[in-house]
Design a protein around this motif. Structure first.
Motif, mmCIF file in Angstrom:
data_model
loop_
_atom_site.group_PDB
_atom_site.id
_atom_site.type_symbol
_atom_site.label_atom_id
_atom_site.label_comp_id
_atom_site.label_asym_id
_atom_site.label_seq_id
_atom_site.Cartn_x
_atom_site.Cartn_y
_atom_site.Cartn_z
ATOM 1 N N GLU A 153 0.831 -1.198 0.000
ATOM 2 C CA GLU A 153 0.000 0.000 0.000
ATOM 3 C C GLU A 153 0.867 1.251 0.000
ATOM 4 O O GLU A 153 2.031 1.224 0.402
ATOM 5 C CB GLU A 153 -0.957 0.011 1.196
ATOM 6 N N LEU A 154 0.293 2.349 -0.458
ATOM 7 C CA LEU A 154 0.994 3.632 -0.498
ATOM 8 C C LEU A 154 0.407 4.536 0.578
ATOM 9 O O LEU A 154 -0.822 4.595 0.732
ATOM 10 C CB LEU A 154 0.841 4.300 -1.861
ATOM 11 N N LYS A 155 1.270 5.260 1.286
ATOM 12 C CA LYS A 155 0.810 6.161 2.336
ATOM 13 C C LYS A 155 1.406 7.540 2.129
ATOM 14 O O LYS A 155 2.586 7.672 1.790
ATOM 15 C CB LYS A 155 1.226 5.645 3.715
ATOM 16 N N LEU A 156 0.580 8.541 2.321
ATOM 17 C CA LEU A 156 1.054 9.921 2.340
ATOM 18 C C LEU A 156 0.234 10.644 3.396
ATOM 19 O O LEU A 156 -0.948 10.955 3.171
ATOM 20 C CB LEU A 156 0.889 10.589 0.973
ATOM 21 N N GLY A 157 0.840 10.870 4.554
ATOM 22 C CA GLY A 157 0.103 11.506 5.641
ATOM 23 C C GLY A 157 -1.115 10.683 6.023
ATOM 24 O O GLY A 157 -1.011 9.502 6.336
ATOM 25 N N ARG A 158 -2.271 11.304 5.940
ATOM 26 C CA ARG A 158 -3.513 10.644 6.354
ATOM 27 C C ARG A 158 -4.160 9.839 5.227
ATOM 28 O O ARG A 158 -5.227 9.266 5.392
ATOM 29 C CB ARG A 158 -4.508 11.716 6.842
ATOM 30 N N ARG B 4 -6.568 -3.780 -4.125
ATOM 31 C CA ARG B 4 -8.015 -3.733 -3.885
ATOM 32 C C ARG B 4 -8.653 -2.473 -4.459
ATOM 33 O O ARG B 4 -9.867 -2.303 -4.363
ATOM 34 C CB ARG B 4 -8.297 -3.785 -2.383
ATOM 35 N N ARG B 5 -7.830 -1.592 -4.997
ATOM 36 C CA ARG B 5 -8.293 -0.297 -5.511
ATOM 37 C C ARG B 5 -9.096 0.447 -4.444
ATOM 38 O O ARG B 5 -10.173 0.982 -4.698
ATOM 39 C CB ARG B 5 -9.102 -0.472 -6.800
ATOM 40 N N GLU B 6 -8.540 0.469 -3.241
ATOM 41 C CA GLU B 6 -9.164 1.157 -2.126
ATOM 42 C C GLU B 6 -8.406 2.436 -1.807
ATOM 43 O O GLU B 6 -7.176 2.487 -1.905
ATOM 44 C CB GLU B 6 -9.156 0.270 -0.869
ATOM 45 N N ALA B 7 -9.162 3.449 -1.394
ATOM 46 C CA ALA B 7 -8.573 4.696 -0.910
ATOM 47 C C ALA B 7 -9.129 4.975 0.479
ATOM 48 O O ALA B 7 -10.338 4.845 0.709
ATOM 49 C CB ALA B 7 -8.900 5.844 -1.856
ATOM 50 N N GLN C 206 -10.923 6.171 6.843
ATOM 51 C CA GLN C 206 -12.278 6.056 6.318
ATOM 52 C C GLN C 206 -12.210 5.861 4.805
ATOM 53 O O GLN C 206 -11.462 6.559 4.118
ATOM 54 C CB GLN C 206 -13.103 7.318 6.632
ATOM 55 N N ALA C 207 -12.988 4.906 4.298
ATOM 56 C CA ALA C 207 -12.983 4.636 2.861
ATOM 57 C C ALA C 207 -13.504 5.844 2.077
ATOM 58 O O ALA C 207 -14.478 6.490 2.491
ATOM 59 C CB ALA C 207 -13.835 3.415 2.567
ATOM 60 N N VAL C 208 -12.844 6.121 0.974
ATOM 61 C CA VAL C 208 -13.284 7.191 0.075
ATOM 62 C C VAL C 208 -13.691 6.525 -1.242
ATOM 63 O O VAL C 208 -12.894 5.794 -1.848
ATOM 64 C CB VAL C 208 -12.157 8.205 -0.192
ATOM 65 N N ALA D 103 1.168 16.210 1.207
ATOM 66 C CA ALA D 103 0.514 15.822 2.451
ATOM 67 C C ALA D 103 -0.071 17.049 3.129
ATOM 68 O O ALA D 103 0.498 18.136 3.065
ATOM 69 C CB ALA D 103 1.514 15.130 3.369
ATOM 70 N N THR D 104 -1.202 16.861 3.759
ATOM 71 C CA THR D 104 -1.803 17.941 4.520
ATOM 72 C C THR D 104 -1.821 17.555 5.986
ATOM 73 O O THR D 104 -1.676 16.392 6.348
ATOM 74 C CB THR D 104 -3.245 18.212 4.059
#
Length: 220
Positions: free
Chosen positions: A126-131, A138-141, A146-148, A218-219
């Protein structure tokens, strides 16, 4: 993720394109060696799926040309030649992986993702950038765990930006990642996808660098 499939078997190629597109890949399909060589010269791909028995210029000759030209595309050989000697020859000529026919489509998809991870220098799936978290298999964000819910093009655009955080990607680069040769692309397609992503993620994630393109940051 953009994939080039080099396969001269019409029935198998059509099936592979369909399966890969369902898995979320953007796929261009070539049917012989010279066409594959031309595509690699003109377009950028993350992974090349290469059949050895291509007419005109076979897969092993293409591999030699690719590596002599210092082309960095990851190569997965997909071949009916299953002898140990064939697999060793392909790997020694510069292939990154070797899959024999017949194969399970899920295994093909998993190997393409593994090559893309290796190509980008990351081991985690998986890829992570901040939150923000993306799970390409799985093509999940996820944002703040929380799922987007994202449309297919929105997800592909976000993945392209997240693979290169802080790097400005031009509209042309993003269009190339999102669309294959056969796709009709509206002149404002990228802008529309960015607008929808900002509405779903918040306006601060994707920065517009005027006259250049877009980057993901990132925010807090």
């Amino acid at each position: 993720m953009k994939v080039l499939l080099a396969e001269d078997d019409a029935m198998l190629g059509k099936s592979m394109v369909s399966g890969l597109q369902l898995a979320g890949f953007t796929v261009d399909w070539t049917h012989d060696g010279p066409q594959t060589q031309a595509a690699l010269r003109l377009h950028a791909y993350e992974v090349l799926l290469l059949d050895i028995g291509l007419p005109g210029l076979d897969g092993l000759q293409l591999l030699q040309w690719l590596r002599a030209d210092e082309h960095s595309v990851a190569v997965l050989v997909v071949s009916a030649r299953d002898a140990v000697g064939d697999r060793i020859a392909g790997l020694n000529l510069g292939a990154d992986d070797y899959l024999t026919k017949p194969f399970d489509l899920d295994e093909l998809v998993a190997r393409v993702h593994a090559l893309a991870r290796r190509q980008s220098g990351r081991a985690a799936p998986e890829l992570k950038l901040g939150r923000l978290v993306l799970r390409p298999l799985r093509r999940e964000a996820l944002l703040d765990n929380q799922a987007v819910v994202l449309a297919a093009r929105e997800y592909d655009l976000l993945l392209a930006l997240m693979e290169n955080p802080g790097t400005v990607l031009s509209r042309e680069q993003l269009e190339s990642r999102l669309y294959g040769w056969q796709s009709e692309v509206a002149s404002n397609a990228v802008e529309v996808h960015v607008h929808h992503l900002r509405r779903k993620l918040g306006t601060d994630w994707i920065k517009n660098v005027r006259g250049v393109g877009y980057k993901l940051v990132a925010t807090g």
